[in-house]
Design a protein around this motif. Structure first.
Motif, PDB file in Angstrom:
ATOM      1  N   TYR A   1      36.964  38.701  80.815  1.00 44.54           N
ATOM      2  CA  TYR A   1      37.846  37.825  80.689  1.00 44.54           C
ATOM      3  C   TYR A   1      37.586  36.498  80.025  1.00 44.54           C
ATOM      4  CZ  TYR A   1      42.628  35.208  81.289  1.00 44.54           C
ATOM      5  OH  TYR A   1      43.722  34.498  80.809  1.00 44.54           O
ATOM      6  N   TYR A   2      36.518  35.861  80.768  1.00 46.80           N
ATOM      7  CA  TYR A   2      36.022  34.546  80.790  1.00 46.80           C
ATOM      8  C   TYR A   2      34.538  34.453  79.835  1.00 46.80           C
ATOM      9  CZ  TYR A   2      39.309  32.370  83.766  1.00 46.80           C
ATOM     10  OH  TYR A   2      40.493  32.068  84.390  1.00 46.80           O
ATOM     11  N   CYS A   3      33.675  35.601  79.799  1.00 44.17           N
ATOM     12  CA  CYS A   3      32.677  35.336  79.221  1.00 44.17           C
ATOM     13  C   CYS A   3      32.635  35.505  77.844  1.00 44.17           C
ATOM     14  CB  CYS A   3      31.593  36.440  79.785  1.00 44.17           C
ATOM     15  SG  CYS A   3      30.926  35.959  81.538  1.00 44.17           S
ATOM     16  N   GLU A   4      33.670  35.936  77.115  1.00 47.26           N
ATOM     17  CA  GLU A   4      33.640  35.815  75.640  1.00 47.26           C
ATOM     18  C   GLU A   4      34.388  34.899  75.104  1.00 47.26           C
ATOM     19  OE1 GLU A   4      35.042  39.760  74.078  1.00 47.26           O
ATOM     20  OE2 GLU A   4      32.934  40.571  74.981  1.00 47.26           O
ATOM     21  N   SER A   5      34.983  34.167  76.038  1.00 47.93           N
ATOM     22  CA  SER A   5      35.642  32.670  75.785  1.00 47.93           C
ATOM     23  C   SER A   5      34.854  31.388  75.612  1.00 47.93           C
ATOM     24  CB  SER A   5      36.805  32.613  76.790  1.00 47.93           C
ATOM     25  OG  SER A   5      36.121  31.999  77.910  1.00 47.93           O
ATOM     26  N   ASP A   6      35.301  30.456  75.507  1.00 51.95           N
ATOM     27  CA  ASP A   6      34.507  29.263  75.216  1.00 51.95           C
ATOM     28  C   ASP A   6      35.069  28.235  76.432  1.00 51.95           C
ATOM     29  OD1 ASP A   6      32.755  27.367  74.081  1.00 51.95           O
ATOM     30  OD2 ASP A   6      34.174  26.144  73.193  1.00 51.95           O
ATOM     31  N   LYS A   7      35.010  28.770  77.478  1.00 49.80           N
ATOM     32  CA  LYS A   7      35.695  27.856  78.549  1.00 49.80           C
ATOM     33  C   LYS A   7      34.137  27.257  79.350  1.00 49.80           C
ATOM     34  CE  LYS A   7      39.731  29.108  78.585  1.00 49.80           C
ATOM     35  NZ  LYS A   7      40.895  27.825  78.066  1.00 49.80           N
ATOM     36  N   ALA A   8      33.161  27.501  79.037  1.00 49.18           N
ATOM     37  CA  ALA A   8      31.905  27.000  79.659  1.00 49.18           C
ATOM     38  C   ALA A   8      30.763  26.926  78.491  1.00 49.18           C
ATOM     39  CB  ALA A   8      31.695  27.484  81.035  1.00 49.18           C
ATOM     40  N   ASP A   9      29.833  26.094  79.168  1.00 51.31           N
ATOM     41  CA  ASP A   9      28.491  26.583  78.165  1.00 51.31           C
ATOM     42  C   ASP A   9      27.608  27.572  78.652  1.00 51.31           C
ATOM     43  OD1 ASP A   9      29.276  23.909  76.969  1.00 51.31           O
ATOM     44  OD2 ASP A   9      27.871  22.777  78.183  1.00 51.31           O
ATOM     45  N   LYS A  10      27.442  27.819  79.914  1.00 47.85           N
ATOM     46  CA  LYS A  10      26.700  28.826  80.557  1.00 47.85           C
ATOM     47  C   LYS A  10      27.631  29.649  81.500  1.00 47.85           C
ATOM     48  CE  LYS A  10      22.687  26.087  80.081  1.00 47.85           C
ATOM     49  NZ  LYS A  10      21.506  25.579  80.792  1.00 47.85           N
ATOM     50  N   TYR A  11      27.298  31.117  81.651  1.00 46.72           N
ATOM     51  CA  TYR A  11      28.022  31.898  82.598  1.00 46.72           C
ATOM     52  C   TYR A  11      27.085  32.555  83.501  1.00 46.72           C
ATOM     53  CZ  TYR A  11      31.895  31.095  79.291  1.00 46.72           C
ATOM     54  OH  TYR A  11      32.957  30.580  78.461  1.00 46.72           O
ATOM     55  N   VAL A  12      27.426  32.543  84.760  1.00 49.78           N
ATOM     56  CA  VAL A  12      26.411  33.489  85.610  1.00 49.78           C
ATOM     57  C   VAL A  12      27.436  34.339  86.352  1.00 49.78           C
ATOM     58  CG1 VAL A  12      25.055  33.418  87.792  1.00 49.78           C
ATOM     59  CG2 VAL A  12      25.190  31.646  86.001  1.00 49.78           C
ATOM     60  N   VAL A  13      27.312  35.602  86.126  1.00 52.34           N
ATOM     61  CA  VAL A  13      28.162  36.712  86.841  1.00 52.34           C
ATOM     62  C   VAL A  13      27.545  37.229  88.103  1.00 52.34           C
ATOM     63  CG1 VAL A  13      29.469  38.921  86.247  1.00 52.34           C
ATOM     64  CG2 VAL A  13      28.808  37.456  84.378  1.00 52.34           C
TER      65      VAL A  13
END
Length: 329
Positions: free
Chosen positions: A62-74
């Motif tokens: 839901y979030y990782c393909e969006s532009d909600k953050a500069d980096k993602y840690v799952v």
């Protein structure tokens, strides 16, 4: 908001432990805050873009393909490679096992610059006044507006704040618990206060005391130290304080504020009470402190005066012109 690591996990205990580990490690270049409900996270991300977003697997797509953050840690339930094979193009995504030792997990965040402790410039924004309703409305307005500028905490020092339907408890902890922890262990209390903090409308808050005596019995000098340590220890840019009328000798608290606001008095008794207060402060040598007070028009006749006030207040006449007077930089 830069240098921020936002953590989302429905396991509140895990999220709080991870937030504590990040905030207490000086090698990690981020200040962390948590969300345990997706709707609250979604509201936050509408207005803010954190540098790092740590979230559990269920929200990965839901979030990782969006532009909600500069980096993602799952945060994964099991050990996994850095990125899944079908997402090699997502260079800003890391997959980590959430149950590995915290030292190893934090090492993935600790590369680069050291944490920027914005708390070194934490500012106390005090709201005083004889009309408690106007004072609280002004305090909430300031909390909403300052939250757009930086990490903001709201504290009400009113003995009977009446904020239960506006700022509900997210846990059983309140300002009563925070003050008790402070009185028991002074400099180390901030490790306990995180359990008392909730988030709404992009700012944090501590639910009001459950016992009026928790406010009236604490020395004002201790209140000043408490508020200052909250800002410093938990990396808040701004601490908005609704200074209730039940505080004994509040003058030292007024003097500790970087900015001091007060709603303008409009009816006979408010004006008379304010006149008495001003006369006393003048006679007591507090003329300079009086000069620091900025009066703001607050209108209580509008439709926003109900439990939905936070979603309506910035569209009210009371909010007009507020942005022009809150710059403390």
């Amino acid at each position: 908001m830069r240098n921020t690591c936002v953590i989302y996990d429905s396991d509140e205990n895990y999220a709080k432990r991870l937030m504590g580990a990040i905030n207490e490690d000086n090698e990690v270049p981020y200040n962390a805050r948590i969300f345990t409900k997706q709707e609250e996270l979604q509201d936050y991300l509408e207005d803010e873009k954190p540098e790092v977003l740590m979230l559990n697997e269920e929200l990965y797509e839901y979030y990782c393909e969006s532009d909600k953050a500069d980096k993602y840690v799952v945060l994964c339930e099991e050990e996994i490679d850095n990125k899944p094979e079908d997402n090699k193009d997502l260079e800003n995504v890391s997959m980590v096992c959430k149950y590995q030792p915290s030292k190893e997990l934090l090492s993935k965040l600790s590369k680069g610059k050291r944490k920027n402790h914005t708390s070194l410039s934490s500012k106390i924004i005090g709201v005083m006044g004889v009309n408690s309703s106007k004072r609280t409305v002004l305090s909430l307005s300031l909390a909403k507006e300052f939250a757009k500028k930086g990490h903001t905490l709201f504290i009400s020092l009113e003995e009977f704040a009446g904020l239960e339907n506006i700022l509900p408890r997210r846990s059983s902890k309140t300002l009563s618990d925070a003050l008790y922890a402070f009185k028991q262990n002074k400099m180390q209390y901030h490790k306990k206060i995180e359990e008392c903090i909730s988030t709404i409308e992009n700012f944090d808050y501590i639910p009001s005391v459950v016992c009026a005596e928790d406010i009236s019995y604490i020395a004002v000098e201790d209140l000043v130290t408490f508020i200052q340590l909250v800002g410093v220890s938990l990396s808040y840019d701004y601490v908005i304080v609704d200074i209730g009328n039940g505080i004994n000798n509040p003058w030292n608290l007024y003097g500790a504020c970087n900015r001091l606001f007060m709603p303008k008095s409009t009816d006979y008794f408010d004006k008379a009470r304010e006149c008495s207060m001003v006369s006393y402060m003048n006679e007591s040598g507090m003329e300079k402190l009086l000069d620091e007070i900025r009066e703001i028009d607050v209108d209580l006749t509008e439709e926003c005066m109900n439990e939905k006030i936070l979603s309506r207040i910035e569209y009210s006449r009371s909010f007009e012109g507020l942005k022009e007077v809150i710059d403390v930089d």
